[in-house]
Design an enzyme around this catalytic site. Structure first.
Site, PDB file in Angstrom:
ATOM      1  N   SER A 176     -25.401 -35.707 -13.801  1.00 18.57           N
ATOM      2  CA  SER A 176     -26.221 -36.404 -12.824  1.00 18.57           C
ATOM      3  C   SER A 176     -26.535 -35.596 -11.570  1.00 18.57           C
ATOM      4  CB  SER A 176     -25.536 -37.705 -12.409  1.00 18.57           C
ATOM      5  OG  SER A 176     -24.300 -37.458 -11.759  1.00 18.57           O
TER       6      SER A 176
ATOM      7  N   SER B  42     -21.016 -34.292 -14.843  1.00 22.48           N
ATOM      8  CA  SER B  42     -22.156 -34.367 -13.921  1.00 22.48           C
ATOM      9  C   SER B  42     -22.288 -33.181 -12.979  1.00 22.48           C
ATOM     10  CB  SER B  42     -22.090 -35.663 -13.106  1.00 22.48           C
ATOM     11  OG  SER B  42     -22.471 -36.760 -13.898  1.00 22.48           O
TER      12      SER B  42
ATOM     13  N   LYS C 143     -26.211 -34.070  -2.790  1.00 25.15           N
ATOM     14  CA  LYS C 143     -26.613 -35.047  -3.802  1.00 25.15           C
ATOM     15  C   LYS C 143     -26.932 -36.403  -3.163  1.00 25.15           C
ATOM     16  CE  LYS C 143     -24.895 -36.687  -8.320  1.00 25.15           C
ATOM     17  NZ  LYS C 143     -23.762 -36.582  -9.276  1.00 25.15           N
TER      18      LYS C 143
END
Length: 236
Positions: free
Chosen positions: A162, A186, A87
């Site tokens: 996210s 997320s 990420k």
């Protein structure tokens, strides 16, 4: 999801990290060959999908060559030579960490997050960083630096957030593992949206040092409910 039927990575795209690690140890494929196949897959399929906007292919190939040399020496590490994505919100030395904040579009991390150090120690090959929403604050994955990430199953829909770039990358077969984070869903929401697996660990169990907004010092600390954790595709 449509993909070229003749694409060379198709045979390897949805195998588990464990299967890939075993195949590398058995010399059924080299780490460089495997890395090149995933890179080719990203280059072919990630255009309007936009799951992996930060690519580190040159260093990935060099890491893969080093993994092949280590395997030839008989070294064994859990993920030696296995390509993964991470990420965007994790610090990786030499790559941007922006959290989607336009003011930090040119910020380059100087050192790895602790989790990234541990991943590298396990032998992974990092292909690049996956997209996020602004300040990791939404159940979609759009920001003004990298644009919008789409769901591989229906590109008119969101992959969630996210960690949406990571879930989209996994669903598209861009590697067997990705690494995300979660406060209020997320990891779990994008995994659900894209049909992959994510795990939100017990708070404080996995050290998150170096997973922080750009420019802040990477000091030990904890935020209520915030964790980092793994994501994986579960298809066989």
């Amino acid at each position: 999801m449509t993909e070229p039927s003749s694409h060379p990575a198709k045979h390897w795209a949805y195998r588990s990290a464990g299967e890939l690690a075993q195949s590398l140890q058995k010399k059924q494929i080299s780490a460089l060959e495997l890395t090149d196949q995933f890179i080719a897959r990203i280059e072919v399929l990630d255009g309007d999908l936009n799951a992996v906007p930060v690519r580190d292919f040159a260093r990935a190939r060099e890491t893969a060559r080093e993994a092949d040399a280590a395997l030839a020496r008989g070294e064994r590490r859990p993920l030696l030579g296995v390509p993964v994505t991470v990420k965007e919100s994790y610090n990786i030395a030499g790559l941007p960490t922006t959290w989607g904040i336009p003011a930090f579009k040119d910020f380059i991390a100087q050192e790895d997050a602790l989790a990234v150090m541990r991943l590298k120690a396990a032998g992974v090959v990092i292909l690049g960083k996956t997209n996020v929403p602004l300040v990791l604050g939404d159940w979609q994955s759009y920001n003004d630096i990298y644009g919008t990430t789409c769901n591989p199953w229906d590109r008119t829909r969101t992959p969630g957030g996210s960690s949406g770039g990571s879930s989209a990358a996994l669903a598209a077969g861009f590697g067997p593992l990705s690494f995300g984070s979660d406060i209020g869903g997320s990891l779990r929401v994008p995994a659900h949206f894209c049909g992959v697996c994510a795990h939100k660990p017990t708070h404080g169990l996995v050290a998150s040092r170096g997973h922080l907004p750009p420019g802040l010092p990477a000091l030990p600390g904890a935020v209520d409910l915030a964790v980092i954790g793994p994501m994986a595709d579960v298809r066989q």
